[in-house]
Design a protein around this motif. Sequence first.
Motif, PDB file in Angstrom:
ATOM      1  N   GLU A 196     -14.939 -58.640 -26.380  1.00 25.48           N
ATOM      2  CA  GLU A 196     -14.758 -59.550 -25.243  1.00 25.48           C
ATOM      3  C   GLU A 196     -13.390 -59.322 -24.604  1.00 25.48           C
ATOM      4  OE1 GLU A 196     -16.934 -61.763 -23.902  1.00 25.48           O
ATOM      5  OE2 GLU A 196     -18.388 -60.862 -25.265  1.00 25.48           O
ATOM      6  N   PRO A 197     -13.295 -59.445 -23.270  1.00 30.97           N
ATOM      7  CA  PRO A 197     -12.034 -59.189 -22.565  1.00 30.97           C
ATOM      8  C   PRO A 197     -10.840 -60.002 -23.084  1.00 30.97           C
ATOM      9  CG  PRO A 197     -13.830 -59.361 -21.001  1.00 30.97           C
ATOM     10  CD  PRO A 197     -14.392 -59.720 -22.338  1.00 30.97           C
ATOM     11  N   GLU A 198     -11.026 -61.270 -23.398  1.00 29.75           N
ATOM     12  CA  GLU A 198      -9.904 -62.090 -23.886  1.00 29.75           C
ATOM     13  C   GLU A 198      -9.388 -61.574 -25.224  1.00 29.75           C
ATOM     14  OE1 GLU A 198      -7.767 -64.504 -22.880  1.00 29.75           O
ATOM     15  OE2 GLU A 198      -8.663 -64.024 -20.950  1.00 29.75           O
ATOM     16  N   GLY A 201      -7.219 -54.770 -14.514  1.00 35.04           N
ATOM     17  CA  GLY A 201      -8.065 -55.011 -15.678  1.00 35.04           C
ATOM     18  C   GLY A 201      -7.422 -54.282 -16.845  1.00 35.04           C
ATOM     19  N   VAL A 202      -7.480 -54.856 -18.031  1.00 33.46           N
ATOM     20  CA  VAL A 202      -6.721 -54.317 -19.166  1.00 33.46           C
ATOM     21  C   VAL A 202      -7.029 -52.852 -19.422  1.00 33.46           C
ATOM     22  CG1 VAL A 202      -6.267 -54.588 -21.626  1.00 33.46           C
ATOM     23  CG2 VAL A 202      -6.537 -56.598 -20.194  1.00 33.46           C
ATOM     24  N   ARG A 203      -8.300 -52.497 -19.469  1.00 32.97           N
ATOM     25  CA  ARG A 203      -8.646 -51.098 -19.745  1.00 32.97           C
ATOM     26  C   ARG A 203      -8.190 -50.168 -18.617  1.00 32.97           C
ATOM     27  NH1 ARG A 203     -11.828 -50.409 -24.210  1.00 32.97           N
ATOM     28  NH2 ARG A 203     -12.864 -52.290 -24.924  1.00 32.97           N
ATOM     29  N   VAL A 204      -8.374 -50.596 -17.391  1.00 25.34           N
ATOM     30  CA  VAL A 204      -7.949 -49.781 -16.241  1.00 25.34           C
ATOM     31  C   VAL A 204      -6.435 -49.618 -16.273  1.00 25.34           C
ATOM     32  CG1 VAL A 204      -7.853 -49.660 -13.726  1.00 25.34           C
ATOM     33  CG2 VAL A 204      -9.927 -50.485 -14.860  1.00 25.34           C
ATOM     34  N   PHE A 205      -5.735 -50.716 -16.514  1.00 28.10           N
ATOM     35  CA  PHE A 205      -4.278 -50.711 -16.575  1.00 28.10           C
ATOM     36  C   PHE A 205      -3.780 -49.751 -17.662  1.00 28.10           C
ATOM     37  CE2 PHE A 205      -0.433 -52.693 -18.456  1.00 28.10           C
ATOM     38  CZ  PHE A 205       0.423 -52.557 -17.376  1.00 28.10           C
ATOM     39  N   LEU A 206      -4.314 -49.901 -18.855  1.00 23.80           N
ATOM     40  CA  LEU A 206      -3.881 -49.052 -19.964  1.00 23.80           C
ATOM     41  C   LEU A 206      -4.225 -47.592 -19.711  1.00 23.80           C
ATOM     42  CD1 LEU A 206      -2.602 -48.734 -22.707  1.00 23.80           C
ATOM     43  CD2 LEU A 206      -4.828 -49.227 -23.727  1.00 23.80           C
ATOM     44  N   ASN A 207      -5.422 -47.324 -19.215  1.00 24.69           N
ATOM     45  CA  ASN A 207      -5.800 -45.940 -18.936  1.00 24.69           C
ATOM     46  C   ASN A 207      -4.907 -45.316 -17.880  1.00 24.69           C
ATOM     47  OD1 ASN A 207      -7.850 -45.423 -20.814  1.00 24.69           O
ATOM     48  ND2 ASN A 207      -9.308 -46.583 -19.593  1.00 24.69           N
ATOM     49  N   ARG A 208      -4.495 -46.087 -16.891  1.00 28.67           N
ATOM     50  CA  ARG A 208      -3.588 -45.561 -15.859  1.00 28.67           C
ATOM     51  C   ARG A 208      -2.256 -45.159 -16.480  1.00 28.67           C
ATOM     52  NH1 ARG A 208      -3.826 -46.150 -10.121  1.00 28.67           N
ATOM     53  NH2 ARG A 208      -1.792 -45.751  -9.227  1.00 28.67           N
ATOM     54  N   ILE A 209      -1.737 -45.987 -17.374  1.00 25.81           N
ATOM     55  CA  ILE A 209      -0.481 -45.664 -18.051  1.00 25.81           C
ATOM     56  C   ILE A 209      -0.664 -44.434 -18.945  1.00 25.81           C
ATOM     57  CG2 ILE A 209       1.171 -46.466 -19.778  1.00 25.81           C
ATOM     58  CD1 ILE A 209       0.785 -49.290 -18.613  1.00 25.81           C
ATOM     59  N   LEU A 210      -1.723 -44.427 -19.726  1.00 25.63           N
ATOM     60  CA  LEU A 210      -1.961 -43.295 -20.630  1.00 25.63           C
ATOM     61  C   LEU A 210      -2.202 -41.998 -19.867  1.00 25.63           C
ATOM     62  CD1 LEU A 210      -4.105 -45.058 -23.365  1.00 25.63           C
ATOM     63  CD2 LEU A 210      -1.710 -44.344 -23.530  1.00 25.63           C
ATOM     64  N   ASP A 211      -2.936 -42.070 -18.750  1.00 20.10           N
ATOM     65  CA  ASP A 211      -3.158 -40.877 -17.922  1.00 20.10           C
ATOM     66  C   ASP A 211      -1.821 -40.302 -17.458  1.00 20.10           C
ATOM     67  OD1 ASP A 211      -5.885 -41.218 -18.190  1.00 20.10           O
ATOM     68  OD2 ASP A 211      -6.165 -42.060 -16.170  1.00 20.10           O
ATOM     69  N   PHE A 231      -4.457 -55.986 -27.273  1.00 15.73           N
ATOM     70  CA  PHE A 231      -3.699 -54.992 -26.518  1.00 15.73           C
ATOM     71  C   PHE A 231      -2.246 -55.422 -26.342  1.00 15.73           C
ATOM     72  CE2 PHE A 231      -2.131 -53.885 -22.237  1.00 15.73           C
ATOM     73  CZ  PHE A 231      -1.831 -52.560 -22.489  1.00 15.73           C
ATOM     74  N   GLN A 232      -2.033 -56.644 -25.923  1.00 13.55           N
ATOM     75  CA  GLN A 232      -0.669 -57.135 -25.711  1.00 13.55           C
ATOM     76  C   GLN A 232       0.138 -57.080 -26.999  1.00 13.55           C
ATOM     77  OE1 GLN A 232      -1.447 -60.962 -23.958  1.00 13.55           O
ATOM     78  NE2 GLN A 232      -1.336 -60.150 -21.887  1.00 13.55           N
ATOM     79  N   LYS A 233      -0.498 -57.486 -28.092  1.00 12.80           N
ATOM     80  CA  LYS A 233       0.179 -57.457 -29.382  1.00 12.80           C
ATOM     81  C   LYS A 233       0.536 -56.022 -29.778  1.00 12.80           C
ATOM     82  CE  LYS A 233      -0.314 -58.945 -34.143  1.00 12.80           C
ATOM     83  NZ  LYS A 233      -1.227 -59.426 -35.167  1.00 12.80           N
ATOM     84  N   ASN A 254      -6.491 -44.139 -30.888  1.00 10.67           N
ATOM     85  CA  ASN A 254      -6.432 -45.337 -31.730  1.00 10.67           C
ATOM     86  C   ASN A 254      -7.006 -46.555 -31.005  1.00 10.67           C
ATOM     87  OD1 ASN A 254      -5.305 -43.941 -33.842  1.00 10.67           O
ATOM     88  ND2 ASN A 254      -3.209 -44.548 -33.363  1.00 10.67           N
ATOM     89  N   LEU A 255      -6.726 -46.643 -29.723  1.00  8.83           N
ATOM     90  CA  LEU A 255      -7.238 -47.770 -28.943  1.00  8.83           C
ATOM     91  C   LEU A 255      -8.760 -47.725 -28.869  1.00  8.83           C
ATOM     92  CD1 LEU A 255      -6.493 -50.221 -27.179  1.00  8.83           C
ATOM     93  CD2 LEU A 255      -6.700 -48.694 -25.237  1.00  8.83           C
ATOM     94  N   GLU A 256      -9.321 -46.548 -28.645  1.00  7.71           N
ATOM     95  CA  GLU A 256     -10.772 -46.417 -28.562  1.00  7.71           C
ATOM     96  C   GLU A 256     -11.438 -46.771 -29.896  1.00  7.71           C
ATOM     97  OE1 GLU A 256     -11.284 -42.465 -27.044  1.00  7.71           O
ATOM     98  OE2 GLU A 256     -10.703 -43.074 -25.022  1.00  7.71           O
TER      99      GLU A 256
END
Length: 179
Positions: A157-159, A121-131, A165-167, A147-149
């Motif tokens: 919405e997720p889409e 999931g995008v948030r889980v994925f990004l948080n794992r990288i940031l952690d 996020f990708q951009k 900045n993301l928060e």
Amino acid sequence: MTDDFAGYTCWDEKTVQSLIQSDIGLINEGEEYRFLAVHNPMDIEDKQFELGGGKKTEQEILEFWRDQIDEAGENSGNRIIAVTGDPGGGKSHLVRWLYVQTGSSPQEDCEFIYVPRKATGVRVFLNRILDRLEKIGSAEAKVVRRNLERAMPSDVEPEQFRYRFQKALTEALRFGTFT
């Protein structure tokens, strides 16, 4: 002698499933020994002709992977390597094997982060990288998270979030814009 074992269950389904995962992506990080215990080398079809086409061994894929990392390091850039294919084609298996192989020989200025399928999931994925980046002392990771928060409130919405996020990630990796 065999009568002594009549009606005795040697292996119940829960015990077997707790020891052997049929889905390699579900084996917890840090339990690579379980993966390696049942690993069977596989041949990979190079349909994109990144390696000249045809069947490739895991070792050839690993060499290609390491070359990509070395090339990215020489160019002082970041590298994202995508593994694509049909469902059930062995992508998770290959990625886990590559992670195990590269994790045992860390490289300077290179960090491997294994993101299991259940955490994509995008948030889980990004948080794992940031952690992980914060754990190794990256000040930029804290800035990106803040900045993301601000930019991506939880009610987006997720889409829409995925697109933004990708951009932003592409831009940050390409231009080093972490402020």
